[in-house]
Design a protein around this motif. Structure first.
Motif, PDB file in Angstrom:
ATOM      1  N   GLN A 110      10.790  -2.699  -4.032  1.00  0.00           N
ATOM      2  CA  GLN A 110      10.161  -4.003  -4.190  1.00  0.00           C
ATOM      3  C   GLN A 110       8.658  -3.814  -4.125  1.00  0.00           C
ATOM      4  O   GLN A 110       8.142  -2.958  -3.393  1.00  0.00           O
ATOM      5  CB  GLN A 110      10.617  -4.986  -3.124  1.00  0.00           C
ATOM      6  N   VAL A 111       7.957  -4.615  -4.923  1.00  0.00           N
ATOM      7  CA  VAL A 111       6.494  -4.558  -5.030  1.00  0.00           C
ATOM      8  C   VAL A 111       5.942  -5.953  -4.783  1.00  0.00           C
ATOM      9  O   VAL A 111       6.552  -6.949  -5.187  1.00  0.00           O
ATOM     10  CB  VAL A 111       6.067  -4.094  -6.439  1.00  0.00           C
ATOM     11  N   ILE A 112       4.788  -6.036  -4.120  1.00  0.00           N
ATOM     12  CA  ILE A 112       4.062  -7.296  -3.987  1.00  0.00           C
ATOM     13  C   ILE A 112       2.590  -7.044  -4.290  1.00  0.00           C
ATOM     14  O   ILE A 112       2.036  -6.021  -3.868  1.00  0.00           O
ATOM     15  CB  ILE A 112       4.171  -7.885  -2.565  1.00  0.00           C
ATOM     16  N   LYS A 113       1.988  -7.977  -5.007  1.00  0.00           N
ATOM     17  CA  LYS A 113       0.526  -7.996  -5.126  1.00  0.00           C
ATOM     18  C   LYS A 113       0.028  -9.186  -4.316  1.00  0.00           C
ATOM     19  O   LYS A 113       0.479 -10.317  -4.509  1.00  0.00           O
ATOM     20  CB  LYS A 113       0.057  -8.137  -6.572  1.00  0.00           C
ATOM     21  N   SER A 114      -0.908  -8.920  -3.391  1.00  0.00           N
ATOM     22  CA  SER A 114      -1.360  -9.967  -2.487  1.00  0.00           C
ATOM     23  C   SER A 114      -2.791  -9.720  -2.036  1.00  0.00           C
ATOM     24  O   SER A 114      -3.219  -8.573  -1.864  1.00  0.00           O
ATOM     25  CB  SER A 114      -0.443 -10.020  -1.253  1.00  0.00           C
ATOM     26  N   GLU A 115      -3.508 -10.825  -1.825  1.00  0.00           N
ATOM     27  CA  GLU A 115      -4.852 -10.753  -1.260  1.00  0.00           C
ATOM     28  C   GLU A 115      -4.808 -10.143   0.142  1.00  0.00           C
ATOM     29  O   GLU A 115      -5.735  -9.432   0.553  1.00  0.00           O
ATOM     30  CB  GLU A 115      -5.447 -12.159  -1.196  1.00  0.00           C
ATOM     31  N   GLN A 116      -3.741 -10.393   0.864  1.00  0.00           N
ATOM     32  CA  GLN A 116      -3.625  -9.856   2.215  1.00  0.00           C
ATOM     33  C   GLN A 116      -3.559  -8.336   2.228  1.00  0.00           C
ATOM     34  O   GLN A 116      -4.059  -7.683   3.142  1.00  0.00           O
ATOM     35  CB  GLN A 116      -2.395 -10.450   2.908  1.00  0.00           C
ATOM     36  N   VAL A 117      -2.919  -7.765   1.202  1.00  0.00           N
ATOM     37  CA  VAL A 117      -2.855  -6.309   1.112  1.00  0.00           C
ATOM     38  C   VAL A 117      -4.255  -5.736   0.901  1.00  0.00           C
ATOM     39  O   VAL A 117      -4.624  -4.715   1.505  1.00  0.00           O
ATOM     40  CB  VAL A 117      -1.911  -5.883  -0.027  1.00  0.00           C
ATOM     41  N   MET A 118      -5.055  -6.391   0.069  1.00  0.00           N
ATOM     42  CA  MET A 118      -6.422  -5.932  -0.148  1.00  0.00           C
ATOM     43  C   MET A 118      -7.219  -5.959   1.153  1.00  0.00           C
ATOM     44  O   MET A 118      -7.966  -5.020   1.465  1.00  0.00           O
ATOM     45  CB  MET A 118      -7.110  -6.813  -1.192  1.00  0.00           C
ATOM     46  N   GLU A 119      -7.052  -7.024   1.906  1.00  0.00           N
ATOM     47  CA  GLU A 119      -7.783  -7.144   3.178  1.00  0.00           C
ATOM     48  C   GLU A 119      -7.324  -6.093   4.179  1.00  0.00           C
ATOM     49  O   GLU A 119      -8.147  -5.503   4.893  1.00  0.00           O
ATOM     50  CB  GLU A 119      -7.585  -8.551   3.747  1.00  0.00           C
ATOM     51  N   MET A 120      -6.036  -5.838   4.238  1.00  0.00           N
ATOM     52  CA  MET A 120      -5.512  -4.823   5.144  1.00  0.00           C
ATOM     53  C   MET A 120      -6.054  -3.442   4.791  1.00  0.00           C
ATOM     54  O   MET A 120      -6.378  -2.633   5.673  1.00  0.00           O
ATOM     55  CB  MET A 120      -3.986  -4.823   5.085  1.00  0.00           C
ATOM     56  N   ALA A 121      -6.160  -3.154   3.494  1.00  0.00           N
ATOM     57  CA  ALA A 121      -6.601  -1.834   3.049  1.00  0.00           C
ATOM     58  C   ALA A 121      -8.071  -1.575   3.382  1.00  0.00           C
ATOM     59  O   ALA A 121      -8.489  -0.422   3.473  1.00  0.00           O
ATOM     60  CB  ALA A 121      -6.371  -1.691   1.548  1.00  0.00           C
ATOM     61  N   GLU A 122      -8.848  -2.633   3.567  1.00  0.00           N
ATOM     62  CA  GLU A 122     -10.261  -2.464   3.909  1.00  0.00           C
ATOM     63  C   GLU A 122     -10.446  -1.902   5.305  1.00  0.00           C
ATOM     64  O   GLU A 122     -11.484  -1.316   5.612  1.00  0.00           O
ATOM     65  CB  GLU A 122     -10.982  -3.808   3.799  1.00  0.00           C
ATOM     66  N   GLU A 123      -9.458  -2.075   6.159  1.00  0.00           N
ATOM     67  CA  GLU A 123      -9.581  -1.709   7.569  1.00  0.00           C
ATOM     68  C   GLU A 123      -8.712  -0.533   7.982  1.00  0.00           C
ATOM     69  O   GLU A 123      -8.771  -0.104   9.130  1.00  0.00           O
ATOM     70  CB  GLU A 123      -9.196  -2.924   8.438  1.00  0.00           C
ATOM     71  N   ASP A 124      -7.914   0.012   7.081  1.00  0.00           N
ATOM     72  CA  ASP A 124      -6.921   1.006   7.461  1.00  0.00           C
ATOM     73  C   ASP A 124      -6.924   2.163   6.458  1.00  0.00           C
ATOM     74  O   ASP A 124      -6.656   1.959   5.271  1.00  0.00           O
ATOM     75  CB  ASP A 124      -5.544   0.335   7.495  1.00  0.00           C
ATOM     76  N   PRO A 125      -7.221   3.396   6.896  1.00  0.00           N
ATOM     77  CA  PRO A 125      -7.278   4.535   5.972  1.00  0.00           C
ATOM     78  C   PRO A 125      -5.959   4.786   5.242  1.00  0.00           C
ATOM     79  O   PRO A 125      -5.968   5.147   4.055  1.00  0.00           O
ATOM     80  CB  PRO A 125      -7.632   5.715   6.892  1.00  0.00           C
ATOM     81  N   TRP A 126      -4.825   4.617   5.951  1.00  0.00           N
ATOM     82  CA  TRP A 126      -3.550   4.838   5.276  1.00  0.00           C
ATOM     83  C   TRP A 126      -3.329   3.810   4.182  1.00  0.00           C
ATOM     84  O   TRP A 126      -2.917   4.160   3.063  1.00  0.00           O
ATOM     85  CB  TRP A 126      -2.383   4.811   6.263  1.00  0.00           C
TER      86      TRP A 126
END
Length: 281
Positions: free
Chosen positions: A199-215
């Motif tokens: 399953q795949v999701i595109k979300s603004e929340q994923v972008m925000e999470m990626a800004e703070e987490d190297p993984w």
């Protein structure tokens, strides 16, 4: 057994968080039983044993842990792919075996390996063999989980970023609209007997999470996140924003209708479990 272990809570909402589940605590839950079952039913093969993976968090229901994440990349034409680890040969117990493992994945400091996907019998699927010939694209399946997919794709079509352009408004009448746009599909399953569901999701929340987490910066791209979509309880196929999930306050989550396990796709945690070895040839 607590009420939370049996069924999701009937009221109350969670906040979206990231976190790390303690490996020692998880290692003690069911590890002995899993190891016993593995030794009794599995032929010796590559991989297996104590494995730490990144997963979308299991937040309710009987599932013992989250579902493992699949790192995402987008090709030059905008098609979505799941990243496969580096294939190499190692000596294990005096025998040369092939493994698929990438250390320091894209500079994240984390090791990404196909042992993450060695549960629910998936370890025996052809697509999990390190050298299985696959172009790694996410493809729409024969029975898509969402109406928009049935309109946009035929079976086997590759998922494309353009078809997620309305992700900030999309809704299917379940939960809150605009949280993200999902798709179901398969991965590394062409010309194989068994299908690896994703399953795949595109979300603004994923972008925000990626800004703070190297993984997450390394494993997501342009707001897309993906995971192997097999419930870790009894291996059913859950769904984001699923019909019937509101009864368990899971309308904005990934919900498994078999036994009401719930997962939060916006909370990525480390989870420790006993992976089964791939069957030997």
């Amino acid at each position: 057994m607590s009420e939370r272990d049996k069924y999701p809570a009937q009221s109350g909402r969670r906040r979206f968080v990231k976190g790390v589940v303690g490996g020692a605590a998880l290692a003690g839950v069911g590890a002995t039983g899993a190891a016993t079952i593995n030794s009794a039913t599995q032929a010796s093969g590559a991989g297996g044993g104590s494995t730490q993976a990144y997963a979308i968090e299991n937040t309710a229901g009987p599932a013992p842990r989250g579902m493992p994440q699949i790192p995402v990349e987008i090709d030059d034409e905008g098609y979505l792919k799941g990243v496969w680890p580096e294939v190499k040969t190692e000596e294990q117990g005096g025998v040369s075996v092939q493994i698929a493992e990438t250390e320091d994945f894209k500079g994240s400091g984390e090791t990404y390996t196909t042992e993450w996907f060695q549960f629910c019998g998936v370890e025996s699927y052809a697509g999990i063999e390190p050298d299985y010939d696959s172009e790694n694209y996410f493809r729409s399946g024969s029975n898509p989980g969402y109406e928009w997919q049935s309109e946009a794709y035929s079976e086997g079509d590759r998922l494309h970023v353009d078809d997620f352009s309305d992700y900030q408004e999309w809704g299917n009448g379940v939960g809150d609209p605009g949280l993200g746009k999902p798709a179901t599909g398969r991965w590394r399953s062409e010309d194989a007997e068994d299908t690896i569901p994703i399953q795949v999701i595109k979300s603004e929340q994923v972008m925000e999470m990626a800004e703070e987490d190297p993984w997450l910066e390394a494993s997501t791209e342009d707001g897309f996140i993906a995971w192997l979509n097999k419930c870790t309880h009894f291996c059913c196929v859950p769904q984001y924003k699923s019909e019937g999930s509101a009864k368990f306050n899971a309308e904005n989550d990934v919900y498994c209708q078999c036994h009401q396990s719930v997962y939060d796709p916006y909370s990525i945690v480390q989870t420790l479990f006993v992976a089964r070895p791939r069957p030997s040839d």
